[in-house]
Structures are given as structure tokens and as C-alpha cells.
Write an enzyme that holds these catalytic residues in place. Sequence first.
Site, short mmCIF file in Angstrom:
data_model
loop_
_atom_site.label_atom_id
_atom_site.label_comp_id
_atom_site.label_asym_id
_atom_site.label_seq_id
_atom_site.Cartn_x
_atom_site.Cartn_y
_atom_site.Cartn_z
N TRP A 132 93.17 82.15 107.63
CA TRP A 132 93.36 81.25 106.51
C TRP A 132 92.40 81.48 105.36
O TRP A 132 92.61 80.98 104.26
CB TRP A 132 93.17 79.80 106.99
N ASN A 133 91.31 82.23 105.56
CA ASN A 133 90.24 82.21 104.55
C ASN A 133 90.58 82.96 103.27
O ASN A 133 90.08 82.61 102.20
CB ASN A 133 88.91 82.71 105.15
N LYS A 156 102.66 86.13 111.33
CA LYS A 156 102.28 84.88 111.96
C LYS A 156 100.96 84.47 111.31
O LYS A 156 99.91 85.05 111.58
CB LYS A 156 102.11 85.07 113.48
N GLY A 208 90.94 88.31 112.51
CA GLY A 208 90.60 87.05 113.15
C GLY A 208 89.28 87.14 113.89
O GLY A 208 88.43 87.98 113.59
N SER A 209 89.14 86.30 114.88
CA SER A 209 87.89 86.17 115.62
C SER A 209 87.78 87.23 116.71
O SER A 209 88.77 87.88 117.09
CB SER A 209 87.80 84.79 116.25
N GLU A 230 90.71 93.63 112.72
CA GLU A 230 89.63 93.37 111.76
C GLU A 230 89.05 92.03 112.15
O GLU A 230 89.65 90.98 111.90
CB GLU A 230 90.19 93.37 110.33
N LEU A 231 87.88 92.06 112.79
CA LEU A 231 87.34 90.86 113.43
C LEU A 231 86.11 90.34 112.69
O LEU A 231 85.94 90.59 111.51
CB LEU A 231 87.04 91.17 114.90
N GLU A 358 78.28 84.93 114.41
CA GLU A 358 78.84 84.83 113.07
C GLU A 358 78.81 83.38 112.63
O GLU A 358 79.32 82.50 113.33
CB GLU A 358 80.28 85.34 113.04
#
Length: 454
Positions: A132-133, A156, A208-209, A230-231, A358
Site C-alpha cells: 500500500w505504501n 492482488k 512486501g514483508s 522485493e522485501l 525494519e
Amino acid sequence: MKTKFNTKNPYTGKQLQTYTLDSESDLREKLDLANTTFSNWRLTEISQRIQLLQNLANEIHKNKTELSELITTEMGKPISESRAEIEKCILLIDFYIVNADQFLQDDLIETEAHESFISYDPLGCILAIMPWNYPFWQVFRFAIPTVTAGNVAILKHATNVTGCALIIEELFINSGFPKGCFQTILTNHDGIEQLMEDNTIKAVSLTGSERAGQKIAEIAGKNLKPSLLELGGNNACIILKDANLDKYMDIIVKARMQNSGQSCIAAKRFIVVKEIYDDFIKKFISKVEDLKFGNPLDEDTTMSCLAREDLAETLAKQVNQSIDLGAKIVYGNQRDATYYQPTIITNISSEMAVFKEETFGPIAAIIKVKSEEEAYRTASNSKFGLGTMVFTSNYEAASKRISQIEDGAFFINEMVKSDPRLPFGGTKISGYGRELSKEGMLAFVNKKTVYINK
């Protein structure tokens, strides 16, 4: 009975919209459409795909105000930053308009054959799981090169930016892309594994995470499907004794506080040599005090709320754990619902959460070190590997350190940031694979060896 969910404005706390999750039959219909569309889209001339990219850039530009306001309303980003995000998407499209044809051309290789070359063929339907960022930028940096390469895409998105997710699909359709070329699905995490097991899905891209990356990599591996991850990040910002603070302090503060600190590539650990430490703290605080918190729809707002209240709660736990271990608050640390005051923390040790985890919010951990050597060692002391930045007047000396940094990016006298012209991605638990540039366009293609004799 279909499952419904709501979106909420994080600044006002008011409900925005109610949406309905796709049923199994809805998802099956979208997968079948993607499969049918791909059979034709893969054969579409690159010149025609590029023309559709131009249509898309025009469509986004025409609706820039509406799209920017939607970002701000759904996830709380200051409107000036939302507008900049939309403009960056247009720059991304422009880059691939100019370069896509060249990137996808066959690579001729001289061998004993009459003719031999590498052909770049699309894989099929690629699933994107996005956060969402940066609700437009992170989708577009996946979708534009992937779709232009001849694939079709299913998105998604994070549920709190569902409005953004749906309007992105609408933008593709309104620009003339075939229906099924880019689709948004509304599903929960439980449905992702079933989706990835379907033969229609050929690969997956996740931003994401760390936890989400582990799960997606596990499912992709079990089904022998390529994945790009890409975490998270815990980027170090090294401040050497010859750094020009007057020249670069605005960039240094922006590297942490942009998007209210909600960025994987934000500077999260500031590693400052002792000779310049006190001056750095003083100037950092002064710049942070100039940030203006307020309604994110106001043009003069430079700092706003976090996207959800649970994010602020997680941040508070990380800060409190660090305080319990001896960290000192020198500025900020006030919280109210989704608001988290920009916070500066010192007396940091490596076992503290603000050092080793993080922190997704406006928390700056300032670490004093005795020497340049210690600064680089401390920067490398992380399980993450997205990027490192160094501020110094001796850029030549810093350049000699490039090979010592394992991260996916090394920036000198600039904040780590993504650029359509340069590959983007991380190492270690920050993920694998590269987006953007030529590498991003070839992320989901079959690099086919062709060998021809008369």
C-alpha cells in the site's frame, strides 16, 4: 455469501468504501480471460504495445489530480508526494516507450551456426502481490515492463488501497489495452496459494514483508514457478566527518521522513562518526522541527499519518523495546491513533529493535561510531540488503568501498531511490531479482536459445 470489507481514511478514521471479495467463480473467470487474452497479446507488434503505453501515459496525466487525491485519501500520503508518485509513473512509461523495442530485440550470438541468437518470449500470466505504501508506483514498475514484454498481469493489491487497485485496471482498459491484459482481483491471503497453483499463473512478483516473501517463495518453489521478491530494508546512512551537512541535510532528512517514513528503501540507521556527531544531531533536529504535520490533502503538509493504526502500534513496540535496552529519545515519540511524531533516538546498540529490524515509520536511529572503518562495518551488520548511502566530500574514497557493500544499491551523497533507468532490488533477506531498466523488462521472459543451420 460473499465476503465484504471496508476501506478507511487513515487521517480522519472515516469509512471510505465497501467492497466484495471475488468468489472462486469470479477468479476462475479472470484467469480464463487472462489465458485467452495472452494468446493474442503475445503476438501483438511491439509498435502497437508502445502506442498503448503512450495512451496510458496520456490517460494518467489527464486524471493526475483525481489519482493523487485517491492515494492520499486511502493511505494518508501528503498530496504533494502523491502527485509526485503519479508523475513518476508517467516518467516510467516514457522510459519504456523509448527503450522497449531495443530491450526486446533478439541478441545475435556468433557461433558455428548459420544463425544463432537469444529470443525473448513472454511467459504468460504473471501474478503481482503489491503493498500500500506506493500504491501506483510499485504496481506500475512491475506492470509496464511485464505487460510490454507480451505478458498479461493479475494484481492482488493491499486491501486498504482497493480503490487504487481498481482504477489502475480501469486506466489500462481506457487506454485501449485488451480486456484481460491487466486485471485486479479482490481476494484474501488464503486464496493466493490456490491461485499460484493454477496453471494459468506462470510466475509471481511480490513487494512486501520478509514473512510474506518467505511464504510466496515457498509456494512458488513448490510449484516450480519463477518469483521476484522485493522485501523489507534497514538501510544505513553513513555520515563521514567530511560530509557537507549544510548542503545535504535536506536530502538526509527526506531519506528518512518521506512518505512518513513508510518506505523499504528509507534511511533507517544513521551511522555518524564522532567528529561530526553533535553537529549532525543538532541540524537533524532543526530540519525535523520544520516538518509540517496536518491534513494530507493540504498542499503545505509535509508530514502526515501512518496508513493504519496497527502500524503505529508496531512502531511503538519497537521503540519501547529499544528504550528498555538503553536507547534515548532526543526528539519526538508522541503517538495518537495513526499519528506518530517524527522521532530521533540515540545511544543505539545492535541488539535493539530500531537497529536490527525494519522500522516502517518516522523513526531515526542515530548511531555514533569512532571511525570510518567502524561506520562501514556497522552498516554491513544487517540481515537486510536493499541499499546503503554515504555522505562525504571524498566521493572517490567512498567509491572504493562499493564492492564491500553487499546491498543492491550504493548511493554517494544521495538518498537511495528507484529510477526507471537503473535496476532495482536487494540481497540477503531483502529479496532477489531486479525490477526496472532492461533487467525489469526481462524479468518474466523465456530467454530462448535459437540455433539455425542451413
